[in-house]
Design a protein around this motif. Structure first.
Motif, PDB file in Angstrom:
ATOM      1  N   THR A 107      -2.479   0.862  -3.987  1.00 28.48           N
ATOM      2  CA  THR A 107      -1.446  -0.161  -3.945  1.00 28.48           C
ATOM      3  C   THR A 107      -0.431   0.080  -5.046  1.00 28.48           C
ATOM      4  O   THR A 107      -0.700   0.777  -6.021  1.00 28.48           O
ATOM      5  N   VAL A 108       0.734  -0.512  -4.860  1.00 24.90           N
ATOM      6  CA  VAL A 108       1.771  -0.468  -5.884  1.00 24.90           C
ATOM      7  C   VAL A 108       2.381  -1.865  -5.990  1.00 24.90           C
ATOM      8  O   VAL A 108       2.688  -2.495  -4.981  1.00 24.90           O
ATOM      9  N   LYS A 109       2.521  -2.319  -7.231  1.00 22.90           N
ATOM     10  CA  LYS A 109       3.188  -3.593  -7.467  1.00 22.90           C
ATOM     11  C   LYS A 109       4.668  -3.335  -7.609  1.00 22.90           C
ATOM     12  O   LYS A 109       5.099  -2.406  -8.288  1.00 22.90           O
ATOM     13  N   LEU A 110       5.461  -4.183  -6.967  1.00 17.85           N
ATOM     14  CA  LEU A 110       6.914  -4.128  -7.031  1.00 17.85           C
ATOM     15  C   LEU A 110       7.372  -5.274  -7.916  1.00 17.85           C
ATOM     16  O   LEU A 110       6.984  -6.416  -7.696  1.00 17.85           O
ATOM     17  N   GLY A 111       8.175  -4.973  -8.910  1.00 16.18           N
ATOM     18  CA  GLY A 111       8.605  -6.039  -9.800  1.00 16.18           C
ATOM     19  C   GLY A 111       9.761  -5.630 -10.675  1.00 16.18           C
ATOM     20  O   GLY A 111      10.518  -4.714 -10.339  1.00 16.18           O
ATOM     21  N   ALA A 118      10.818  -2.102 -11.391  1.00 15.91           N
ATOM     22  CA  ALA A 118       9.672  -1.326 -11.863  1.00 15.91           C
ATOM     23  C   ALA A 118       8.630  -1.220 -10.756  1.00 15.91           C
ATOM     24  O   ALA A 118       8.568  -2.082  -9.863  1.00 15.91           O
ATOM     25  N   LEU A 119       7.844  -0.162 -10.830  1.00 23.14           N
ATOM     26  CA  LEU A 119       6.715   0.042  -9.920  1.00 23.14           C
ATOM     27  C   LEU A 119       5.477   0.275 -10.774  1.00 23.14           C
ATOM     28  O   LEU A 119       5.531   0.996 -11.768  1.00 23.14           O
ATOM     29  N   TRP A 120       4.345  -0.327 -10.354  1.00 23.49           N
ATOM     30  CA  TRP A 120       3.080  -0.102 -11.056  1.00 23.49           C
ATOM     31  C   TRP A 120       2.052   0.316 -10.018  1.00 23.49           C
ATOM     32  O   TRP A 120       1.604  -0.481  -9.205  1.00 23.49           O
ATOM     33  N   PHE A 121       1.713   1.602 -10.035  1.00 20.18           N
ATOM     34  CA  PHE A 121       0.794   2.173  -9.064  1.00 20.18           C
ATOM     35  C   PHE A 121      -0.652   1.979  -9.508  1.00 20.18           C
ATOM     36  O   PHE A 121      -0.956   2.065 -10.694  1.00 20.18           O
ATOM     37  N   ALA A 122      -1.531   1.739  -8.536  1.00 22.24           N
ATOM     38  CA  ALA A 122      -2.953   1.592  -8.823  1.00 22.24           C
ATOM     39  C   ALA A 122      -3.748   2.602  -7.996  1.00 22.24           C
ATOM     40  O   ALA A 122      -3.331   3.008  -6.906  1.00 22.24           O
ATOM     41  N   SER A 123      -4.902   2.992  -8.521  1.00 17.16           N
ATOM     42  CA  SER A 123      -5.720   3.996  -7.850  1.00 17.16           C
ATOM     43  C   SER A 123      -6.364   3.467  -6.569  1.00 17.16           C
ATOM     44  O   SER A 123      -6.919   4.252  -5.801  1.00 17.16           O
ATOM     45  N   ASP A 124      -6.261   2.176  -6.315  1.00 16.44           N
ATOM     46  CA  ASP A 124      -6.776   1.644  -5.046  1.00 16.44           C
ATOM     47  C   ASP A 124      -5.772   1.829  -3.909  1.00 16.44           C
ATOM     48  O   ASP A 124      -5.995   1.367  -2.795  1.00 16.44           O
ATOM     49  N   SER A 128       0.832  -1.199   0.000  1.00 18.88           N
ATOM     50  CA  SER A 128       0.000   0.000   0.000  1.00 18.88           C
ATOM     51  C   SER A 128       0.870   1.253   0.000  1.00 18.88           C
ATOM     52  O   SER A 128       1.902   1.302   0.657  1.00 18.88           O
ATOM     53  N   TRP A 129       0.440   2.271  -0.720  1.00 14.25           N
ATOM     54  CA  TRP A 129       1.109   3.570  -0.674  1.00 14.25           C
ATOM     55  C   TRP A 129       0.198   4.661  -0.110  1.00 14.25           C
ATOM     56  O   TRP A 129       0.635   5.755   0.207  1.00 14.25           O
ATOM     57  N   MET A 130      -1.085   4.336   0.052  1.00 15.51           N
ATOM     58  CA  MET A 130      -2.063   5.356   0.412  1.00 15.51           C
ATOM     59  C   MET A 130      -1.845   5.945   1.810  1.00 15.51           C
ATOM     60  O   MET A 130      -1.977   7.154   1.996  1.00 15.51           O
ATOM     61  N   LYS A 131      -1.499   5.109   2.782  1.00 19.93           N
ATOM     62  CA  LYS A 131      -1.306   5.619   4.139  1.00 19.93           C
ATOM     63  C   LYS A 131      -0.193   6.667   4.173  1.00 19.93           C
ATOM     64  O   LYS A 131      -0.352   7.739   4.765  1.00 19.93           O
ATOM     65  N   PRO A 174       6.707   4.766   0.895  1.00 23.86           N
ATOM     66  CA  PRO A 174       6.635   3.539   1.684  1.00 23.86           C
ATOM     67  C   PRO A 174       7.984   2.815   1.713  1.00 23.86           C
ATOM     68  O   PRO A 174       8.676   2.733   0.697  1.00 23.86           O
ATOM     69  N   ALA A 175       8.340   2.301   2.875  1.00 22.23           N
ATOM     70  CA  ALA A 175       9.643   1.651   3.065  1.00 22.23           C
ATOM     71  C   ALA A 175       9.858   0.503   2.091  1.00 22.23           C
ATOM     72  O   ALA A 175      10.968   0.317   1.580  1.00 22.23           O
ATOM     73  N   ASP A 176       8.808  -0.279   1.807  1.00 24.99           N
ATOM     74  CA  ASP A 176       8.946  -1.401   0.876  1.00 24.99           C
ATOM     75  C   ASP A 176       9.327  -0.921  -0.527  1.00 24.99           C
ATOM     76  O   ASP A 176      10.064  -1.596  -1.248  1.00 24.99           O
ATOM     77  N   VAL A 177       8.828   0.241  -0.915  1.00 22.01           N
ATOM     78  CA  VAL A 177       9.148   0.799  -2.232  1.00 22.01           C
ATOM     79  C   VAL A 177      10.613   1.229  -2.266  1.00 22.01           C
ATOM     80  O   VAL A 177      11.356   0.905  -3.193  1.00 22.01           O
ATOM     81  N   ILE A 178      11.039   1.949  -1.227  1.00 27.09           N
ATOM     82  CA  ILE A 178      12.428   2.410  -1.144  1.00 27.09           C
ATOM     83  C   ILE A 178      13.392   1.217  -1.120  1.00 27.09           C
ATOM     84  O   ILE A 178      14.454   1.245  -1.754  1.00 27.09           O
ATOM     85  N   GLU A 179      13.006   0.170  -0.433  1.00 26.83           N
ATOM     86  CA  GLU A 179      13.850  -1.031  -0.370  1.00 26.83           C
ATOM     87  C   GLU A 179      13.950  -1.698  -1.746  1.00 26.83           C
ATOM     88  O   GLU A 179      15.010  -2.158  -2.145  1.00 26.83           O
TER      89      GLU A 179
END
Length: 157
Positions: free
Chosen positions: A150-154, A142-148, A73-76, A86-91
């Motif tokens: 969330t972001v996919k990490l891949g 890559a990152l794929w952001f969604a309007s819900d 999640s990125w929304m919070k 979000p820490a998971d994205v930075i990692e």
């Protein structure tokens, strides 16, 4: 010319919105590509047939499940007063600050900037969150952001 001046960009408001304007020093570092340059980049790096994330075919690498290995999640963080991603994205995206990145909203709307600029202003980029994909020059992550929210990490396949 391959880029638009930020003042010419049709979504300039995401960077000048009164609730979250970006610092002036970033304006020249956020480089929207012209429609023709965006289309070329999209065709070469995202999809040769689909104009946006909603219409990816099973031939497009973003639609392949093996391209993505986590979703967070990125929304919070976006709604908080903290500017950190979000820490998971930075990692996942462990890039140097000067890496060139491409924030791909859709076929005719791609923005080029540096990783440091994106990190500092990521909330602005996500004012418009309808499936954008972030890629780095010569990087597989890559990152794929969604309007819900969330972001996919891949990795780009």
């Amino acid at each position: 010319m391959s880029y638009l001046n930020l003042d010419e960009y049709n979504r300039k408001w995401i960077f000048t919105h009164p609730s979250m304007p970006i610092e002036e020093k970033y304006h020249s570092l956020i480089k929207p590509m012209t429609q023709s340059r965006s289309a070329q980049f999209w065709k070469e790096n995202i999809s040769s047939q689909s104009p946006d994330a909603e219409r990816f075919s099973n031939q497009d690498w973003p639609s392949k499940t093996n391209s993505w290995f986590n979703e967070v999640s990125w929304m919070k963080e976006w709604e908080s007063d903290d500017i950190e991603m979000p820490a998971d994205v930075i990692e996942h995206i462990d890039w140097q600050d000067d890496v060139t990145v491409y924030f791909c909203y859709e076929k005719y709307n791609v923005i080029e900037t540096k990783w440091s600029v994106f990190k500092a202003n990521w909330k602005n980029f996500l004012f418009y969150d309808d499936g954008p994909i972030l890629l780095g020059r010569r990087r597989k992550e890559a990152l794929w952001f969604a309007s819900d929210g969330t972001v996919k990490l891949g990795e780009k396949q």
